[in-house]
Design a protein around this motif. Sequence first.
Motif, PDB file in Angstrom:
ATOM      1  N   LEU A 112      36.872  33.698 -47.360  1.00 46.40           N
ATOM      2  CA  LEU A 112      37.476  32.526 -46.730  1.00 46.40           C
ATOM      3  C   LEU A 112      37.929  31.523 -47.785  1.00 46.40           C
ATOM      4  O   LEU A 112      37.174  31.180 -48.697  1.00 46.40           O
ATOM      5  N   ASN A 136      44.010  32.610 -31.934  1.00 45.63           N
ATOM      6  CA  ASN A 136      43.815  34.014 -31.565  1.00 45.63           C
ATOM      7  C   ASN A 136      45.066  34.830 -31.839  1.00 45.63           C
ATOM      8  O   ASN A 136      45.006  35.922 -32.410  1.00 45.63           O
ATOM      9  N   CYS A 172      41.675  32.527 -43.611  1.00 47.34           N
ATOM     10  CA  CYS A 172      41.805  31.238 -42.920  1.00 47.34           C
ATOM     11  C   CYS A 172      40.838  31.136 -41.743  1.00 47.34           C
ATOM     12  O   CYS A 172      40.605  32.120 -41.033  1.00 47.34           O
ATOM     13  N   LEU A 173      40.312  29.942 -41.522  1.00 48.91           N
ATOM     14  CA  LEU A 173      39.472  29.646 -40.362  1.00 48.91           C
ATOM     15  C   LEU A 173      40.034  28.404 -39.678  1.00 48.91           C
ATOM     16  O   LEU A 173      40.369  27.427 -40.344  1.00 48.91           O
ATOM     17  N   ALA A 179      37.396  31.413 -28.196  1.00 55.16           N
ATOM     18  CA  ALA A 179      37.131  31.129 -29.608  1.00 55.16           C
ATOM     19  C   ALA A 179      36.116  32.144 -30.131  1.00 55.16           C
ATOM     20  O   ALA A 179      35.259  32.623 -29.382  1.00 55.16           O
ATOM     21  N   ASP A 180      36.209  32.489 -31.407  1.00 54.28           N
ATOM     22  CA  ASP A 180      35.286  33.472 -31.988  1.00 54.28           C
ATOM     23  C   ASP A 180      33.877  32.911 -32.129  1.00 54.28           C
ATOM     24  O   ASP A 180      32.899  33.651 -32.092  1.00 54.28           O
ATOM     25  N   LYS A 181      33.786  31.605 -32.296  1.00 50.20           N
ATOM     26  CA  LYS A 181      32.503  30.923 -32.426  1.00 50.20           C
ATOM     27  C   LYS A 181      32.558  29.621 -31.662  1.00 50.20           C
ATOM     28  O   LYS A 181      33.500  28.841 -31.825  1.00 50.20           O
ATOM     29  N   SER A 240      43.049  36.633 -42.853  1.00 52.92           N
ATOM     30  CA  SER A 240      41.586  36.726 -42.851  1.00 52.92           C
ATOM     31  C   SER A 240      40.934  35.694 -43.762  1.00 52.92           C
ATOM     32  O   SER A 240      39.714  35.518 -43.735  1.00 52.92           O
ATOM     33  N   MET A 264      43.512  34.591 -36.629  1.00 52.87           N
ATOM     34  CA  MET A 264      42.569  33.851 -37.458  1.00 52.87           C
ATOM     35  C   MET A 264      41.265  33.590 -36.722  1.00 52.87           C
ATOM     36  O   MET A 264      41.259  33.389 -35.505  1.00 52.87           O
ATOM     37  N   PHE A 265      40.175  33.594 -37.461  1.00 54.54           N
ATOM     38  CA  PHE A 265      38.867  33.261 -36.885  1.00 54.54           C
ATOM     39  C   PHE A 265      38.914  31.822 -36.384  1.00 54.54           C
ATOM     40  O   PHE A 265      39.376  30.922 -37.097  1.00 54.54           O
ATOM     41  N   CYS A 266      38.441  31.609 -35.159  1.00 55.02           N
ATOM     42  CA  CYS A 266      38.529  30.272 -34.551  1.00 55.02           C
ATOM     43  C   CYS A 266      37.156  29.771 -34.125  1.00 55.02           C
ATOM     44  O   CYS A 266      36.403  30.469 -33.441  1.00 55.02           O
ATOM     45  N   VAL A 267      36.857  28.550 -34.541  1.00 56.51           N
ATOM     46  CA  VAL A 267      35.648  27.853 -34.092  1.00 56.51           C
ATOM     47  C   VAL A 267      36.062  26.835 -33.041  1.00 56.51           C
ATOM     48  O   VAL A 267      36.963  26.025 -33.276  1.00 56.51           O
TER      49      VAL A 267
END
Length: 228
Positions: A2, A174, A160-161, A195-197, A158, A178-181
């Motif tokens: 990251l 999504n 980026c968050l 969201a992923d988290k 990958s 990108m990974f999303c909180v």
Amino acid sequence: MLKVLIFDMDGVLVDSMSYHTEAMQHIFDELGINMDKQDIYDKEGSKTVEIVSFLLEKEGIDPLDFDVDGLIKRYRTEFARILVLKSFREIDECLPILRERFMLSVVSGADRNIVHDVIGRLFDDIFDIVLSGEDVEKGKPAPDPFLKVAEMLDVGISECLVVENAPMGVEAANRAGMFCVGVPTYVSKESIMKADKLVDDHRMLKEFLLGLEHPEKEEVESLRLIHK
């Protein structure tokens, strides 16, 4: 690994959505047009012109037959008049630390002058890239704003968050891959379940972000020099 953290502005960095909704409500009331404030929360992250068009269409008004630009100008003036700038305490506490560990970006659907004014006054010299709704042709829920940040910084998806607090932003992240909180500042947890988290609040968000694995400080500074 990251390398980049991308933050929405309203509801993630700044507790400001109530001022957006109040300003829009004031203008719609003056025009005698009904408006449901919840619609703005649900559409948060979209470009201002898209939100206004949605609100008008919901009341059976064709935006093409309406002075949308004039309405938006009045909204901007009212927003500036009533806004009381207030960042989230947890964000203030963690951003200086995160800046040493990652490249940082803001991606907002709000108008350029509003975004740069707020970020400049509250977070001067913190963010490497600041994108507004006017900086991309297609805003959230399209993935374009997030993909543009990755392109500008020459990093992979990958690496980026994204931190979001509204359904439109989560969908855009999504679609960008990108990974999303997700933090449910103004909406229900259920509405951002994709969201992923998910975190409950900004306290948990701060703990999660500070616990992320990160590159060495020297590598981050090197990236920052390259992309200045």
